[in-house]
Motif scaffolding. Sequence first.
Motif: not given
Length: 142
Positions: A101-110
């Motif tokens: 979930k943290e990976v997905l969140s960071r990709i979403l921000v980018i």
Amino acid sequence: MKLAEKLAAMSNEQATKEETALNEIVNFFAEKFENGEMMKRFEKRISSDILSERTLRTFLEYFSYSTGCLDTHFSFMGFQWYPEDRRGYIYKGTNLNRWYKEVLSRILVIAKQKFEDEGFSFRSYIDTKDHMYETYIVEISW
């Protein structure tokens, strides 16, 4: 060394492993934006229907392998990152299922930043049909 100190050192080492692995996956997708591949892929996906609707919908997802299904991967806009063991969920000594979930969140921000920098509207929300993992529906509009 006291047991508490030993355990603290082991916890710190694990956190460092997780952050290193997490950054590697996020950087895979960030690089796709930086080298222009993501926008080229976006442009190629624009069909006449999408053009008239003025919105492209895509998924940002994580999937962990199970028998008869897809391999373990993170996916966005047709780009996929796979761990070395595509049928496992351990990567560099860390459990992908624990922190995907943290990976997905960071990709979403980018992705949000990059698409908005190009003048697009960006919206994401959780796909309620995916009951195994958190998958995001991403809408990019103009």
